[in-house]
Design a protein around this motif. Structure first.
Motif, short mmCIF file in Angstrom:
data_model
loop_
_atom_site.label_atom_id
_atom_site.label_comp_id
_atom_site.label_asym_id
_atom_site.label_seq_id
_atom_site.Cartn_x
_atom_site.Cartn_y
_atom_site.Cartn_z
N ARG A 13 54.63 44.27 43.45
CA ARG A 13 55.46 44.60 44.63
C ARG A 13 54.69 45.52 45.57
O ARG A 13 54.72 45.35 46.80
N ASN A 14 53.99 46.50 45.02
CA ASN A 14 53.15 47.38 45.84
C ASN A 14 52.09 46.59 46.60
O ASN A 14 51.84 46.81 47.78
N VAL A 15 51.44 45.66 45.88
CA VAL A 15 50.41 44.82 46.50
C VAL A 15 51.01 44.02 47.65
O VAL A 15 50.43 43.91 48.74
N TYR A 131 47.63 46.95 40.30
CA TYR A 131 47.59 45.65 39.62
C TYR A 131 46.25 45.47 38.93
O TYR A 131 45.20 45.70 39.53
N ALA A 132 46.30 45.04 37.65
CA ALA A 132 45.08 45.00 36.84
C ALA A 132 44.10 43.91 37.26
O ALA A 132 42.88 44.10 37.19
N LYS A 133 44.62 42.75 37.70
CA LYS A 133 43.73 41.65 38.12
C LYS A 133 43.31 41.89 39.56
O LYS A 133 43.94 41.41 40.50
N ARG A 134 42.24 42.64 39.71
CA ARG A 134 41.90 43.17 41.04
C ARG A 134 41.35 42.11 41.98
O ARG A 134 41.56 42.19 43.19
N GLY A 135 40.66 41.11 41.45
CA GLY A 135 40.21 40.02 42.31
C GLY A 135 41.41 39.32 42.94
O GLY A 135 41.42 39.04 44.14
N LYS A 136 42.42 39.04 42.13
CA LYS A 136 43.65 38.40 42.62
C LYS A 136 44.36 39.30 43.63
O LYS A 136 44.81 38.84 44.69
N ALA A 137 44.49 40.61 43.29
CA ALA A 137 45.21 41.54 44.17
C ALA A 137 44.52 41.67 45.52
O ALA A 137 45.17 41.57 46.57
N PHE A 138 43.21 41.91 45.51
CA PHE A 138 42.50 42.04 46.78
C PHE A 138 42.42 40.71 47.52
O PHE A 138 42.45 40.67 48.74
N GLY A 139 42.32 39.62 46.77
CA GLY A 139 42.31 38.31 47.41
C GLY A 139 43.61 38.03 48.15
O GLY A 139 43.60 37.53 49.27
N PHE A 140 44.74 38.37 47.50
CA PHE A 140 46.05 38.18 48.14
C PHE A 140 46.18 39.07 49.37
O PHE A 140 46.66 38.65 50.42
N HIS A 141 45.74 40.33 49.22
CA HIS A 141 45.81 41.27 50.33
C HIS A 141 45.00 40.78 51.53
O HIS A 141 45.47 40.79 52.67
N ARG A 142 43.76 40.34 51.27
CA ARG A 142 42.92 39.87 52.37
C ARG A 142 43.45 38.57 52.97
O ARG A 142 43.33 38.32 54.16
N ALA A 143 44.08 37.73 52.13
CA ALA A 143 44.67 36.49 52.64
C ALA A 143 45.82 36.80 53.60
O ALA A 143 45.93 36.20 54.68
#
Length: 371
Positions: A13-15, A131-143
């Protein structure tokens, strides 16, 4: 639902909230960015002047990224710095619409980038800690960030078509930007105060290598100015294409990086940048903008994720990376502006070479922690 699931849902939710903030901010910013080089040219900016502003945009904020990251670690509070950073940027964009000169526009661009510098490291730390899966978290954020850019750049083309006036476009964009502050209030704090910040050996090595990556990161402005030989509207539509590619690929690229290796994905990103520069030299502007979008999708989120995983102190580590990377980009883009006076072949030729070097460096030299 056990506590780990609850924490994961709360973190995601934070992400999502931080991604919504970036979506709204970038919707505003990306209405301005594609018209900015042409606005500067209307104020009689020289090629070197364009390079200086491009350098300011890519590098001026980076001292503050290190400072704000450090203080967010020491104080254990990240949200206030994020709020101040976004607020300063919106005020600066509003003033940009009334700039009477290149010097004035450059100053306000610097304040906007200062706001970006204040918020970026604490915000990225919030994402990494949520969020532990940082590639996913940053990928979603940048998307999400870039999806805002897609809509913003489309609106920029429509507004320019409607008004044919850069100031009106910038003013409307600035007013939209204040909406980004609303969802920020719902974000939960993740920071915990530490007595001493440190980087660690692997992070210090990565920060040093980031001077190469920053030097290769040529500003989008040079692509836009080169493409404008076919008309400003053509350049704006190509910029929209770039953002569509960037937004579409960021999330899958970030997710895949968690599985196959973040340094490998970043290596492919810089390879795309090298080919993008070479495509501009051969007159293949459409191909160049697609490749430039792939470069950003494969590198931007992934580099932040790498920095987060290598950092001993999250805020300061991310800040140190942004500082070195951005300072290198600052001086590189000023030099690209100087080279522009001699021709685009020098600008894109050097950038292509440095991007290829960056690709090889990521593949050979960047070592990630074992999982």
């Amino acid at each position: 639902m056990d506590s780990s699931d609850t924490n994961e849902n709360s973190g995601w939710r934070n992400v999502k909230l931080l991604s919504l903030v970036s979506f709204l901010n970038d919707l505003s910013s990306e209405i301005i960015l594609p018209v900015l080089p042409f606005f500067l040219l209307s104020l009689n900016a020289s090629p070197l002047g364009i390079g200086i502003v491009a350098g300011i945009m890519d590098g001026m904020s980076n001292i503050m990224k290190a400072v704000s990251g450090y203080f967010s670690d020491i104080r254990g509070r990240r949200k206030p710095l994020v709020f101040v950073g976004y607020g300063l940027s919106q005020i600066s964009k509003l003033g940009l619409a009334f700039s009477p000169s290149v010097a004035h526009a450059s100053l306000l661009t610097a304040f906007d980038r200062l706001g970006k510098g204040i918020r970026t490291s604490p915000r990225d730390a919030l994402i990494a800690e949520s969020y532990a899966k940082r590639g996913k978290a940053f990928g979603f954020h940048r998307a999400m960030d870039t999806f805002g850019a897609v809509i913003g750049s489309a609106i920029a083309a429509l507004l320019y078509f409607r008004f044919s006036d850069y100031r009106s476009v910038i003013l409307i964009a600035a007013l939209i930007g204040f909406a980004a502050l609303v969802p920020l209030g719902l974000v939960k704090e993740t920071g915990k105060a530490v007595k001493k910040v440190k980087l660690g050996l692997r992070m210090r090595r990565f920060v040093l290598l980031s001077t190469i990556f920053g030097a290769a990161s040529i500003s989008y402005m040079f692509f836009l100015i080169a493409a404008s030989s076919e008309g400003v509207m053509t350049a704006l539509l190509l910029y929209l294409l770039y953002n569509v590619v960037y937004a579409s690929v960021s999330y899958p690229a970030g997710t895949i990086s968690d599985m196959v290796g973040k340094n490998r994905i970043a290596s492919f990103g810089y390879l795309f940048l090298s080919f993008a520069c070479l495509s501009m030299l051969t007159g293949s502007a459409i191909v160049a903008f697609i490749l430039f979008g792939l470069f950003m999708a494969f590198s931007d989120a992934v580099q932040r994720s790498i920095a987060a995983e290598l950092s001993k102190s999250m805020g300061f580590g991310l800040g140190a990376f942004h500082f070195v990377f951005g300072t290198s980009a600052l001086f590189a883009n000023i030099f690209y502006g100087f080279l522009l006076g001699y021709g685009f072949e020098y600008v894109f030729g050097l950038a292509a070479l440095l991007a290829m070097l960056s690709s090889i460096t990521y593949w050979k030299a960047v070592k990630m922690p074992s999982v």
